[in-house]
Design a protein around this motif. Structure first.
Motif, PDB file in Angstrom:
ATOM      1  N   ARG A   1     -43.896   2.926  24.683  1.00 32.68           N
ATOM      2  CA  ARG A   1     -43.861   3.012  23.224  1.00 32.68           C
ATOM      3  C   ARG A   1     -43.906   1.625  22.583  1.00 32.68           C
ATOM      4  O   ARG A   1     -43.682   1.472  21.381  1.00 32.68           O
ATOM      5  CB  ARG A   1     -42.600   3.762  22.798  1.00 32.68           C
ATOM      6  CG  ARG A   1     -42.556   5.184  23.352  1.00 32.68           C
ATOM      7  CD  ARG A   1     -41.186   5.827  23.170  1.00 32.68           C
ATOM      8  NE  ARG A   1     -40.948   6.212  21.798  1.00 32.68           N
ATOM      9  CZ  ARG A   1     -41.327   7.368  21.257  1.00 32.68           C
ATOM     10  NH1 ARG A   1     -41.962   8.269  22.016  1.00 32.68           N
ATOM     11  NH2 ARG A   1     -41.068   7.662  19.996  1.00 32.68           N
TER      12      ARG A   1
ATOM     13  N   GLU B   1     -34.469   4.289  20.131  1.00 29.82           N
ATOM     14  CA  GLU B   1     -35.206   3.713  19.000  1.00 29.82           C
ATOM     15  C   GLU B   1     -34.465   3.948  17.694  1.00 29.82           C
ATOM     16  O   GLU B   1     -34.369   3.057  16.842  1.00 29.82           O
ATOM     17  CB  GLU B   1     -36.601   4.342  18.913  1.00 29.82           C
ATOM     18  CG  GLU B   1     -37.585   3.852  19.946  1.00 29.82           C
ATOM     19  CD  GLU B   1     -38.918   4.580  19.844  1.00 29.82           C
ATOM     20  OE1 GLU B   1     -39.944   3.984  20.193  1.00 29.82           O
ATOM     21  OE2 GLU B   1     -38.927   5.760  19.419  1.00 29.82           O
ATOM     22  N   SER B   2     -33.932   5.144  17.530  1.00 22.29           N
ATOM     23  CA  SER B   2     -33.201   5.466  16.310  1.00 22.29           C
ATOM     24  C   SER B   2     -31.959   4.594  16.173  1.00 22.29           C
ATOM     25  O   SER B   2     -31.647   4.118  15.072  1.00 22.29           O
ATOM     26  CB  SER B   2     -32.807   6.953  16.322  1.00 22.29           C
ATOM     27  OG  SER B   2     -32.054   7.291  15.182  1.00 22.29           O
TER      28      SER B   2
ATOM     29  N   GLU C   1     -36.539   7.915  22.307  1.00 19.99           N
ATOM     30  CA  GLU C   1     -36.537   8.153  20.863  1.00 19.99           C
ATOM     31  C   GLU C   1     -35.140   7.955  20.275  1.00 19.99           C
ATOM     32  O   GLU C   1     -34.981   7.387  19.187  1.00 19.99           O
ATOM     33  CB  GLU C   1     -37.036   9.566  20.568  1.00 19.99           C
ATOM     34  CG  GLU C   1     -38.526   9.752  20.859  1.00 19.99           C
ATOM     35  CD  GLU C   1     -38.972  11.199  20.701  1.00 19.99           C
ATOM     36  OE1 GLU C   1     -38.086  12.083  20.582  1.00 19.99           O
ATOM     37  OE2 GLU C   1     -40.192  11.444  20.706  1.00 19.99           O
TER      38      GLU C   1
END
Length: 442
Positions: free
Chosen positions: A28, A424-425, A421
């Motif tokens: 990513r 990342e948050s 994810e």
């Protein structure tokens, strides 16, 4: 793009789930570094991940503590005092060195998030409160260590506390653990005081609930179906990585008969005790209408284990990739390492678990309660006992059906991508909070 520092002990079963998430983050567009042993460099750097090796932290005492706890333990039973001594010398004893190393890396490399395992206490009990970088947990275990009424205390593989008797048992064992761990907690609080922190009023496991993110590479259904955890805890499903992925399967696999069930028997990648499971399998499964594939672990020579005469239906190897072998198997016999158990369940393979030490009794209890495994104590792991267990799992459809049910549940979880994810948050929330603080300061 963000930077993620993974802090992890140099054991195969710990490195692999971390690497699966690291690869998802890299895919990513992020940068990832590991803080671990120099011995892991050949595994870590080919994945495009930076390695910061232990510097202040000395490795010899770690391996001594781990091997002593395993070799001096009776099969299937750890002395509580022996475990406490290992935690004191290893997890708590290396705290100052962990913190010194990781602080230097934070200053040099400037990560946006530190991701640690539950056994690396420095980020959990010190840096989570003294560093501006948020700390997240990615556990290498099958369940959550944060205590609560829905789960028994970790260690001996107690039943879930659903009845008056089992709740009373859980409370008694928890109380005993708290008493035995007084010295360890005192040491941790001394280190906290040296960093200007107040004493912990709870166990390290309970303290983990204060961190902003706790990732579990498993599913709730094999963690006692817990509903008592804080919102920081997320079950993301198995995070499996195999450094041999992409290599061709060994040719001999295609030469084994396929008209008989295959049974894989393993004691894991690092086993320092008597090979009781392999020996029982070599004798108990000999000349039966099945193919038994036994793996000893890469660090052990099969010829030195005293397995005796090997029957024609038994194959002994040091190691075979689970991605190549397990999809062809009807049963897995294992000592219960988390990575092995999760890989089998992800593929819908029922198990027989002979739990030896560390988290393995707990792993066995979880999978037995889910109906996908039999638990066989090491003392009962005789040739006859193991043969009867294998035949039962092969002949009773419920084990296979429950394993496949768990596999379907796991398939509905995001795995490493979902973990990436969530990380990342966390990085985004931390960045936003820092920008807001800078704006207010000006």
């Amino acid at each position: 793009m963000a930077r993620y520092l993974f802090t992890v002990w140099p054991f195969v079963g710990h490195i692999n789930p971390f690497m699966s998430v690291a690869r998802a983050l890299k895919a990513r567009g992020h940068e990832v570094a590991f803080y671990s042993s120099e011995s892991t460099r050949a595994t870590i750097e080919p994945q495009g991940v930076v390695l910061f090796p232990f510097n202040h932290l000395r490795e010899a005492p770690i391996w001594e503590a781990v091997q002593a706890a395993e070799t001096r333990a009776t099969l299937g039973w750890h002395s509580p005092r022996l475990l406490i001594r290992a935690f004191r010398d290893w997890l708590a004893g290396t705290l100052p060195e962990q913190v010194a190393d990781i602080q230097e890396i934070i200053e040099e490399w400037r990560p946006d998030v530190v991701v640690t395992e539950t056994g690396m206490w420095g980020p959990i009990v010190i840096l989570g409160e003294t560093s501006p970088v948020p700390v997240a947990i990615l556990t290498t275990l099958m369940g959550c260590l944060i205590p609560g009424p829905d789960a028994p205390p970790g260690g001996p593989g107690l039943p879930s506390p659903r009845t008056f008797r089992t709740r009373l048992l859980a409370k008694a064992v928890t109380k005993l653990g708290d008493v035995l761990a007084v010295g360890v907690r005192r040491h941790v609080n001394m280190i906290r005081a040296s960093h200007g922190l107040a004493p912990m009023e709870s166990s390290v496991n309970a303290h983990m609930a204060r961190l902003p993110l706790y990732l579990i590479p498993s599913v709730r259904e094999i963690d006692y179906d817990r509903r008592d955890l804080p919102p920081s805890v997320h079950y993301v499903g198995p995070c499996v990585w195999n450094k041999a992925d992409g290599a061709p399967a060994p040719a001999w696999l295609d030469q084994l008969p396929t008209d008989e069930p295959w049974v894989h028997v393993t004691e894991g990648t690092a086993h320092y005790q008597d090979p009781v499971v392999l020996r029982a399998a070599a004798r108990g499964l000999a000349n039966l209408p099945m193919q038994a594939i036994l793996t000893t672990g890469s660090q052990r020579d099969p010829d030195e284990l005293g397995l005796g005469p090997i029957a024609p239906n038994i194959r002994v190897e040091r190691w075979v990739s689970h991605s190549d072998l397990l999809p062809r198997c009807s049963v897995l016999v294992t000592t219960g390492g988390a990575g092995t158990v999760l890989t089998a369940l992800q593929l819908g393979v029922p198990l027989i678990i002979v739990p030896t030490h560390w988290d393995k009794p707990d792993n066995a209890r979880r999978v037995v309660e889910a109906g996908a495994s039999l638990r066989l104590t090491p003392r009962r792991c005789t040739p006859a006992g193991l043969r009867a267990a294998v035949e039962r799992v092969l002949n009773e459809p419920s084990f296979r059906l429950n394993a496949r049910r768990i596999a379907r549940i796991m398939a509905d979880h995001p795995g490493p991508v979902g973990a990436a994810e969530l990380l990342e948050s966390l990085a985004m929330r931390s960045s936003t909070a820092s920008e807001r603080a800078e704006t207010l300061a000006h």
